[in-house]
Scaffold this motif. Structure first.
Motif, PDB file in Angstrom:
ATOM      1  N   TRP A 127       1.512 -39.050  14.683  1.00  0.00           N
ATOM      2  CA  TRP A 127       2.336 -40.005  13.929  1.00  0.00           C
ATOM      3  C   TRP A 127       1.571 -40.535  12.714  1.00  0.00           C
ATOM      4  CZ3 TRP A 127       0.783 -45.196  13.596  1.00  0.00           C
ATOM      5  CH2 TRP A 127       1.682 -46.045  12.920  1.00  0.00           C
ATOM      6  N   THR A 130       1.221 -37.718  10.013  1.00  0.00           N
ATOM      7  CA  THR A 130       2.452 -37.240   9.381  1.00  0.00           C
ATOM      8  C   THR A 130       3.295 -38.343   8.747  1.00  0.00           C
ATOM      9  OG1 THR A 130       3.643 -37.378  11.499  1.00  0.00           O
ATOM     10  CG2 THR A 130       2.607 -35.272  10.944  1.00  0.00           C
ATOM     11  N   GLU A 131       3.174 -39.575   9.266  1.00  0.00           N
ATOM     12  CA  GLU A 131       4.028 -40.650   8.767  1.00  0.00           C
ATOM     13  C   GLU A 131       3.286 -41.747   8.005  1.00  0.00           C
ATOM     14  OE1 GLU A 131       7.085 -42.168  11.305  1.00  0.00           O
ATOM     15  OE2 GLU A 131       7.056 -40.391  12.594  1.00  0.00           O
TER      16      GLU A 131
END
Length: 278
Positions: A127, A130-131
């Motif tokens: 997470w 990627t975010e």
């Protein structure tokens, strides 16, 4: 002095609540000094989520609100109900004499949502990569323009504290055996760096410093010491450093940021104890 944890509804993407609730199908409920949301909901036989939605238009099940809805609720308790008393955790509590409302018919329905994914340690790392890292469009680490963000509390492009607060605020609500906290490196009163760290559920506070033999001593005050997490275990916790756009073990991160000396590390699951651990 305890500071209130507040957020203006507009900052959370919400329209201001209509107060009192616009519907005529409502009944006023007088709050006593000893009441809490828990006692009010039990007495009126209404779920907490429906109660908050009816009074303030806050859908606590909305994943987009995540860690924000309690701060918006605090904002309304102060501005609409004129609450002034704070809990040690920075939440407003009732003084007695406030009025809230319940529907006289069925409680408004709460839209059922797909069950959120639960994140374990590896899920949080994915997470973050990627975010979160793509949200920081500024270069990693120190750059000449960084002080234009000075004073901002939560910003992926801000200084290290603002970046860490942003990751903490955005962290997934559904976690599996882990939680996102803070780690602070300090070398004297001027040189610091803060990032986020993945810690086990229930972890509270730890402070470490290197000794003259280059070993590590646990110098956590007794009042915060919980569990048996020693340095060999804690050193392998995972640091999520948005400011430098990297993921490292705590031991490797400490060595990489300690460019002015070893200093001390404080690990805190909430960020509330950083200034209190001495």
């Amino acid at each position: 002095m305890v500071a209130a944890l507040e957020m203006n509804p507009a900052s959370a993407g919400l329209k201001p609540a209509s107060w009192p609730p616009a519907t005529s199908d409502k009944r006023g409920v007088m709050v006593t000094r000893t009441d809490s949301f828990e006692t009010l909901c039990a007495r009126e036989k209404i779920p907490f989520g429906a109660f908050v939605m009816f009074n303030f238009g806050i859908d606590i099940a909305d994943p987009a609100l995540r860690n924000r809805w309690p701060k918006v609720l605090n904002y309304y308790l102060r501005t609409l109900l004129k609450c002034t008393s704070l809990t040690p955790g920075g939440n407003y509590r009732f003084s007695g004499g406030e009025t809230l409302y319940v529907p006289v018919a069925a409680a408004p329905p709460i839209v059922s949502r797909p069950r959120e994914k639960k994140y374990d340690k590896q899920g949080l790392i994915e997470w973050f990569n990627t975010e979160m890292i793509p949200r920081r469009t500024e270069p990693a680490g120190t750059n000449i323009d960084r002080f234009r963000y000075f004073g901002e509390q939560s910003n992926p492009n801000g200084l290290c504290g603002a970046a860490a607060n942003f990751v903490f605020d955005e962290s997934p609500a559904m976690l599996d055996g882990v939680q996102v906290g803070f780690v602070l490196w300090q070398q004297g009163p001027l040189f610091t760096h803060i990032a986020n760290i993945i810690v086990p559920t229930g972890f509270r506070v730890r402070r470490f410093e290197r000794n003259s033999s280059n070993g590590v001593d646990d110098v956590t005050p007794d009042r915060y010491r919980t569990g048996s997490n020693d340095w060999p275990t804690v050193s392998q916790f995972t640091v999520l450093d948005l400011y430098f756009k990297k993921v490292q073990s705590l031991d490797a991160w400490w060595r990489s940021v300690a460019y002015l000396g070893s200093g001390t590390l404080t690990i805190d699951s909430t960020g509330q104890f950083m200034n209190d651990v001495d």
